[in-house]
Design a protein around this motif. Structure first.
Motif, PDB file in Angstrom:
ATOM      1  N   ARG A   1       8.482 -15.012  -1.038  1.00 12.09           N
ATOM      2  CA  ARG A   1       9.778 -14.412  -0.728  1.00 12.09           C
ATOM      3  C   ARG A   1       9.720 -12.906  -0.520  1.00 12.09           C
ATOM      4  NH1 ARG A   1      13.753 -15.662  -5.326  1.00 12.09           N
ATOM      5  NH2 ARG A   1      15.142 -14.616  -3.867  1.00 12.09           N
ATOM      6  N   ILE A   2       8.535 -12.313  -0.514  1.00 14.07           N
ATOM      7  CA  ILE A   2       8.483 -10.867  -0.312  1.00 14.07           C
ATOM      8  C   ILE A   2       7.509 -10.528   0.802  1.00 14.07           C
ATOM      9  CG2 ILE A   2       9.066 -10.372  -2.723  1.00 14.07           C
ATOM     10  CD1 ILE A   2       5.692  -9.388  -1.712  1.00 14.07           C
ATOM     11  N   GLN A   3       7.669  -9.348   1.339  1.00 15.71           N
ATOM     12  CA  GLN A   3       6.755  -8.799   2.329  1.00 15.71           C
ATOM     13  C   GLN A   3       6.278  -7.451   1.811  1.00 15.71           C
ATOM     14  OE1 GLN A   3       5.851  -9.962   5.462  1.00 15.71           O
ATOM     15  NE2 GLN A   3       6.875 -11.908   5.061  1.00 15.71           N
ATOM     16  N   VAL A   4       4.971  -7.239   1.840  1.00 12.18           N
ATOM     17  CA  VAL A   4       4.476  -5.912   1.485  1.00 12.18           C
ATOM     18  C   VAL A   4       4.801  -4.964   2.626  1.00 12.18           C
ATOM     19  CG1 VAL A   4       2.646  -6.800   0.002  1.00 12.18           C
ATOM     20  CG2 VAL A   4       2.167  -6.363   2.421  1.00 12.18           C
ATOM     21  N   ILE A   5       4.880  -3.677   2.320  1.00  6.57           N
ATOM     22  CA  ILE A   5       5.189  -2.725   3.375  1.00  6.57           C
ATOM     23  C   ILE A   5       4.024  -2.657   4.357  1.00  6.57           C
ATOM     24  CG2 ILE A   5       6.737  -1.399   1.893  1.00  6.57           C
ATOM     25  CD1 ILE A   5       4.488   0.745   1.847  1.00  6.57           C
ATOM     26  N   GLN A   6       4.332  -2.316   5.593  1.00  5.63           N
ATOM     27  CA  GLN A   6       3.339  -2.365   6.668  1.00  5.63           C
ATOM     28  C   GLN A   6       2.893  -0.987   7.147  1.00  5.63           C
ATOM     29  OE1 GLN A   6       1.986  -5.385   7.762  1.00  5.63           O
ATOM     30  NE2 GLN A   6       3.095  -6.040   5.921  1.00  5.63           N
ATOM     31  N   ASN A   7       3.421   0.070   6.569  1.00  5.26           N
ATOM     32  CA  ASN A   7       3.044   1.429   7.012  1.00  5.26           C
ATOM     33  C   ASN A   7       2.563   2.263   5.833  1.00  5.26           C
ATOM     34  OD1 ASN A   7       5.514   1.504   5.759  1.00  5.26           O
ATOM     35  ND2 ASN A   7       6.434   2.960   7.170  1.00  5.26           N
ATOM     36  N   PHE A   8       1.738   1.642   4.983  1.00  3.17           N
ATOM     37  CA  PHE A   8       1.280   2.280   3.753  1.00  3.17           C
ATOM     38  C   PHE A   8       0.242   3.355   4.067  1.00  3.17           C
ATOM     39  CE2 PHE A   8      -1.525   2.361  -0.027  1.00  3.17           C
ATOM     40  CZ  PHE A   8      -0.586   2.715  -0.972  1.00  3.17           C
ATOM     41  N   ASP A   9       0.401   4.509   3.426  1.00  2.00           N
ATOM     42  CA  ASP A   9      -0.535   5.630   3.596  1.00  2.00           C
ATOM     43  C   ASP A   9      -1.039   6.019   2.205  1.00  2.00           C
ATOM     44  OD1 ASP A   9      -1.765   8.130   3.887  1.00  2.00           O
ATOM     45  OD2 ASP A   9      -0.365   8.805   5.417  1.00  2.00           O
ATOM     46  N   ALA A  10      -2.283   5.642   1.909  1.00  2.00           N
ATOM     47  CA  ALA A  10      -2.840   5.882   0.572  1.00  2.00           C
ATOM     48  C   ALA A  10      -2.853   7.358   0.216  1.00  2.00           C
ATOM     49  CB  ALA A  10      -4.248   5.293   0.473  1.00  2.00           C
ATOM     50  N   ALA A  11      -3.118   8.215   1.204  1.00  2.00           N
ATOM     51  CA  ALA A  11      -3.178   9.659   0.924  1.00  2.00           C
ATOM     52  C   ALA A  11      -1.805  10.184   0.495  1.00  2.00           C
ATOM     53  CB  ALA A  11      -3.691  10.411   2.143  1.00  2.00           C
ATOM     54  N   ARG A  12      -0.743   9.697   1.126  1.00  2.00           N
ATOM     55  CA  ARG A  12       0.609  10.127   0.741  1.00  2.00           C
ATOM     56  C   ARG A  12       1.028   9.515  -0.594  1.00  2.00           C
ATOM     57  NH1 ARG A  12       5.204   9.454   5.000  1.00  2.00           N
ATOM     58  NH2 ARG A  12       6.222  10.829   3.486  1.00  2.00           N
ATOM     59  N   TYR A  13       0.527   8.334  -0.877  1.00  2.00           N
ATOM     60  CA  TYR A  13       0.865   7.643  -2.122  1.00  2.00           C
ATOM     61  C   TYR A  13       0.194   8.316  -3.325  1.00  2.00           C
ATOM     62  CZ  TYR A  13       2.135   3.466  -4.865  1.00  2.00           C
ATOM     63  OH  TYR A  13       2.691   2.592  -5.773  1.00  2.00           O
ATOM     64  N   ALA A  14      -0.904   9.003  -3.076  1.00  2.00           N
ATOM     65  CA  ALA A  14      -1.654   9.659  -4.149  1.00  2.00           C
ATOM     66  C   ALA A  14      -0.773  10.682  -4.858  1.00  2.00           C
ATOM     67  CB  ALA A  14      -2.899  10.325  -3.581  1.00  2.00           C
ATOM     68  N   GLY A  15      -1.164  10.996  -6.080  1.00  5.09           N
ATOM     69  CA  GLY A  15      -0.416  11.955  -6.880  1.00  5.09           C
ATOM     70  C   GLY A  15       0.136  11.287  -8.125  1.00  5.09           C
ATOM     71  N   THR A  16       1.073  11.942  -8.761  1.00  4.08           N
ATOM     72  CA  THR A  16       1.608  11.494 -10.042  1.00  4.08           C
ATOM     73  C   THR A  16       2.950  10.805  -9.882  1.00  4.08           C
ATOM     74  OG1 THR A  16       0.441  13.265 -11.202  1.00  4.08           O
ATOM     75  CG2 THR A  16       2.320  12.286 -12.339  1.00  4.08           C
TER      76      THR A  16
END
Length: 198
Positions: free
Chosen positions: A41-56
């Motif tokens: 019933r869910i969809q993972v996001i399709q425009n994931f950017d690991a570098a932007r996700y990094a941090g605290t």
């Protein structure tokens, strides 16, 4: 045997430890035809950017499970690696013992790097699911599920969420099958100084 060897690599430089963990995770997945469970019933996001996700990030809410049971002031710090993986350091305070809990793990893309589907491994090669199913356009908050909707986390760059963002996240969590009544909202007092130590 390989997992035991990985657990004994403490004296090696951090870059070697990371490389050995990646090799171990890849080896086990290739030998056992690893699959990545994405909750129904869910969809993972399709425009994931690991570098932007990094941090605290603050862990504002979660469905409690043994590894985090009772912890407050929880947070996680992600570091983006050259190979597209994310090194993770999770911390939380046990209010009874006044002791900090700290866990390190590694998250690798489970499919295309642009998908929010990752597999995480602590020190050994055995992986678990980490699915980013909702993410603010400016990477200010996120909703993460494990292999099922019984494992859920609400993450934020700040110690609290505006009412509109919170309502939107809860709506998306409900659509993804999360029992939002089970979400535990985590006290975050004094967390900034704790996260600075990650």
């Amino acid at each position: 045997m390989f997992a035991a060897a990985l657990l004994s690599i403490g004296p090696l430089p951090r870059s070697w430890q990371l490389a050995l963990r990646l090799v171990g995770l890849g080896l086990v997945c290739s030998l056992s035809a690893c699959t990545h469970p994405i909750p129904q019933r869910i969809q993972v996001i399709q425009n994931f950017d690991a570098a932007r996700y990094a941090g605290t990030w603050y862990v504002l809410a979660r469905i409690d499970h043994p590894a985090e049971l009772g912890l407050i002031q929880t947070g996680v710090h992600y570091r983006s690696n050259y190979d597209g993986s994310l090194s993770m350091v999770q911390r939380g305070l046990d209010p009874a013992s006044k002791q900090w809990s700290k866990h390190e793990s590694l998250a690798l893309p489970a499919g295309a790097p642009s998908q929010g589907a990752l597999k995480t491994a602590p020190l050994g090669p055995f992986s678990s699911a980490y699915n980013v199913v909702a993410l603010d356009a400016d990477y200010r908050w996120a909703l993460v599920l494990g292999a099922s909707a019984d494992r859920a986390w609400v993450l934020s760059r700040t110690a609290s969420l505006p009412a509109q963002a919170r309502a939107s996240l809860l709506q998306q969590a409900h659509r993804a099958g999360v029992n939002i009544e089970q979400l535990l909202w985590v006290p975050q007092e004094r967390l900034p100084s704790a996260l600075a130590a990650l």
